[in-house]
Design a protein around this motif. Sequence first.
Motif, short mmCIF file in Angstrom:
data_model
loop_
_atom_site.label_atom_id
_atom_site.label_comp_id
_atom_site.label_asym_id
_atom_site.label_seq_id
_atom_site.Cartn_x
_atom_site.Cartn_y
_atom_site.Cartn_z
N ALA A 1 0.82 -1.24 0.12
CA ALA A 1 -0.14 0.07 0.02
C ALA A 1 0.96 1.36 -0.09
CB ALA A 1 -1.18 0.19 1.14
N ILE A 2 2.02 1.20 0.69
CA ILE A 2 2.88 2.43 0.77
C ILE A 2 3.55 2.62 -0.58
CG2 ILE A 2 4.99 3.27 1.69
CD1 ILE A 2 4.28 1.72 4.54
N LYS A 3 3.92 1.42 -1.19
CA LYS A 3 4.67 1.72 -2.66
C LYS A 3 3.57 1.87 -3.53
CE LYS A 3 8.33 -1.73 -1.56
NZ LYS A 3 8.85 -3.01 -1.74
N GLY A 4 2.24 1.73 -3.25
CA GLY A 4 1.38 2.13 -4.31
C GLY A 4 1.08 0.92 -5.26
N ILE A 5 1.52 -0.31 -4.83
CA ILE A 5 1.31 -1.54 -5.78
C ILE A 5 -0.13 -1.81 -5.60
CG2 ILE A 5 1.90 -3.84 -5.92
CD1 ILE A 5 4.79 -3.11 -5.17
N ALA A 6 -0.58 -1.81 -4.34
CA ALA A 6 -1.90 -2.00 -4.04
C ALA A 6 -2.69 -0.83 -3.51
CB ALA A 6 -2.01 -3.17 -2.75
N GLN A 7 -3.96 -0.76 -3.52
CA GLN A 7 -4.81 0.38 -3.29
C GLN A 7 -5.34 0.10 -1.81
OE1 GLN A 7 -5.17 -1.06 -6.83
NE2 GLN A 7 -3.67 0.44 -6.85
N ILE A 8 -5.24 -0.93 -1.48
CA ILE A 8 -5.86 -1.39 -0.07
C ILE A 8 -4.85 -2.49 0.52
CG2 ILE A 8 -7.63 -2.08 1.40
CD1 ILE A 8 -9.63 -1.26 -0.49
N GLY A 9 -4.14 -1.97 1.57
CA GLY A 9 -3.50 -2.85 2.25
C GLY A 9 -4.27 -3.39 3.46
N ALA A 10 -4.52 -4.66 3.61
CA ALA A 10 -5.19 -5.27 4.67
C ALA A 10 -4.33 -5.58 5.80
CB ALA A 10 -5.94 -6.35 4.25
N SER A 11 -4.61 -5.27 7.17
CA SER A 11 -3.54 -5.50 8.09
C SER A 11 -4.10 -5.59 9.36
CB SER A 11 -2.48 -4.34 8.20
OG SER A 11 -1.52 -4.53 9.33
N ASP A 12 -3.72 -6.55 10.32
CA ASP A 12 -4.20 -6.69 11.64
C ASP A 12 -3.27 -5.74 12.62
OD1 ASP A 12 -5.33 -9.08 10.30
OD2 ASP A 12 -3.64 -10.08 11.07
N PRO B 1 -8.26 -11.59 25.76
CA PRO B 1 -7.25 -10.55 25.56
C PRO B 1 -6.44 -10.25 24.56
CG PRO B 1 -6.73 -12.76 26.65
CD PRO B 1 -8.15 -12.49 26.45
N ILE B 2 -6.87 -11.03 23.47
CA ILE B 2 -5.98 -10.63 21.97
C ILE B 2 -7.30 -10.21 21.13
CG2 ILE B 2 -4.49 -11.41 20.32
CD1 ILE B 2 -3.65 -13.62 22.23
N ILE B 3 -7.74 -8.96 20.78
CA ILE B 3 -8.48 -8.55 20.06
C ILE B 3 -7.85 -7.32 19.16
CG2 ILE B 3 -10.52 -8.98 21.58
CD1 ILE B 3 -10.86 -6.00 21.59
N ASN B 4 -8.33 -6.92 18.04
CA ASN B 4 -7.69 -5.85 17.43
C ASN B 4 -8.51 -5.04 16.32
OD1 ASN B 4 -7.20 -8.50 15.94
ND2 ASN B 4 -6.57 -6.96 14.39
N TYR B 5 -8.31 -4.12 16.00
CA TYR B 5 -8.81 -3.25 14.75
C TYR B 5 -8.32 -4.05 13.48
CZ TYR B 5 -10.82 0.53 17.56
OH TYR B 5 -11.51 1.21 18.53
N GLU B 6 -9.26 -4.33 12.82
CA GLU B 6 -8.72 -5.05 11.53
C GLU B 6 -8.54 -3.62 10.70
OE1 GLU B 6 -7.71 -7.68 10.04
OE2 GLU B 6 -7.76 -8.51 12.01
N TYR B 7 -7.41 -3.41 10.04
CA TYR B 7 -7.30 -1.92 9.42
C TYR B 7 -7.10 -2.31 7.51
CZ TYR B 7 -5.74 0.04 13.75
OH TYR B 7 -5.59 0.58 14.85
N ALA B 8 -7.74 -0.99 7.21
CA ALA B 8 -7.50 -1.04 5.58
C ALA B 8 -6.32 0.24 5.84
CB ALA B 8 -8.50 -0.39 4.96
N ILE B 9 -5.05 -0.19 5.09
CA ILE B 9 -3.84 0.78 5.11
C ILE B 9 -4.15 1.41 3.46
CG2 ILE B 9 -1.40 1.21 5.25
CD1 ILE B 9 -2.81 0.05 7.66
N VAL B 10 -4.45 2.64 3.39
CA VAL B 10 -4.85 3.30 2.29
C VAL B 10 -3.97 4.67 2.00
CG1 VAL B 10 -6.42 4.30 0.77
CG2 VAL B 10 -7.05 2.34 2.18
N ASP B 11 -3.59 4.90 0.84
CA ASP B 11 -2.94 6.35 0.49
C ASP B 11 -4.18 7.19 0.45
OD1 ASP B 11 -1.40 8.56 -0.18
OD2 ASP B 11 -0.05 7.25 -1.27
N SER B 12 -4.09 8.71 1.01
CA SER B 12 -4.99 9.29 1.14
C SER B 12 -4.96 10.39 -0.27
CB SER B 12 -5.13 10.59 2.22
OG SER B 12 -3.91 11.07 2.28
N LYS B 13 -3.86 10.14 -0.99
CA LYS B 13 -3.54 10.67 -2.13
C LYS B 13 -3.48 9.66 -3.41
CE LYS B 13 -3.09 14.63 -0.20
NZ LYS B 13 -4.30 15.71 -0.24
N GLN B 14 -4.64 9.63 -4.00
CA GLN B 14 -4.79 8.48 -5.23
C GLN B 14 -4.31 9.31 -6.32
OE1 GLN B 14 -5.20 5.20 -4.92
NE2 GLN B 14 -5.14 5.72 -2.80
#
Length: 366
Positions: A85-96, A300-313
């Motif tokens: 996602a950082i490199k712009g290869i993917a538009q949405i980086g899915a991450s725990d 004790p082990i929970i998390n937000y599931e994140y979409a990692i996205v560049d705000s500048k497309q």
Amino acid sequence: MSDGTLLPRVTRAQFLKSVSLAAVGLTIPGIVGAAHAAEDVTILETGSSLLYPLFNLWVQGYSKIAPTLRITTQSTGSGTGIAQAIKGIAQIGASDAYMAGPQVKKNPTMLNIPLAISAQNIIYNLPGLNGSALNMSGPVLAGIYSGKITNWNDKAIAALNPGVALPNHAILPIHRTDGSGDTFIFTQYLSKSTPEWASSVAFGTTVSWPAVQGGIGAIGNPGMVQTAAQNPYSIAYVGVSFLAQIQAAGLGVSPLQNKAGKFVLPNPQTIVAAASGLIDSTPADQRISLIFADGEMAYPIINYEYAIVDSKQPSAALAKAIKGLLTWAIDPTGGSTGDYLSKVHFVALPDKIRMQSHARIATIAA
């Protein structure tokens, strides 16, 4: 052994009142049907193997709303999702896992957007005991993964499971070898519950695992389940979206000791209980650990599931398509209904966090 007191029940009213995590509540005006791509656009989503099953369900559902949008999903691990996602290869980086501080500083246009709340199972393959729900704790798991606890009948494990006939057999700890959000949240639990682990191995999507005799590496959640099934006397950490595969393989799932000293399994009530005290602590950039929360019922082990996205497309059409997909995904009448989330054992975002995420999504532009 676990007993009926491990999983206290709450009424539906209590459940909804606690943090509004059920798939009901305020609908953000114009979310469903808004910001859909008018042109043919392709979106690549890649990353978390824990989030992968849900994204596949979302793609099926969203295709009925935006039939010209092409969405490709890949299960590559959270580390890869963030990097691509950082490199712009993917538009949405899915991450725990949320992006680390140095990554954020270096890439200020990147957004960490919670889409749902998930959890992680600790699984084991112990012949004759897979149906016994063996209790585990952070310090015991840290001992196993550091090589200080090597046998299943170790006194530390026996103390958590009185009356259970534990075998005198070596433990085979399984860990992820790919950059993994599951590793991130698992090692956070070990770090927050066991100071010695925090000061030595610490946490991250990748860590320098201590050399442990019999230790096994695996790739992705599917690889963790398969490796555990193929190796009796093993133990592993696996995201809740793979519960059906865990059950099909006949593997055991451990109740975990929480901060209050109670042993609990992940379910909607215990996930809600863990999240409830941390909602107001979620910062504007939405990067927060939900691990080892307070509360007697808290898993004790929970998390937000994140979409990692560049705000500048690179184009208005692509920005519009990404916004449409993500706003639909978090809407309680769209992708956050039980039709989607219950199939992967996730919980919907509470209203406050959903509105936060919606505001972040709205900033995506060309």
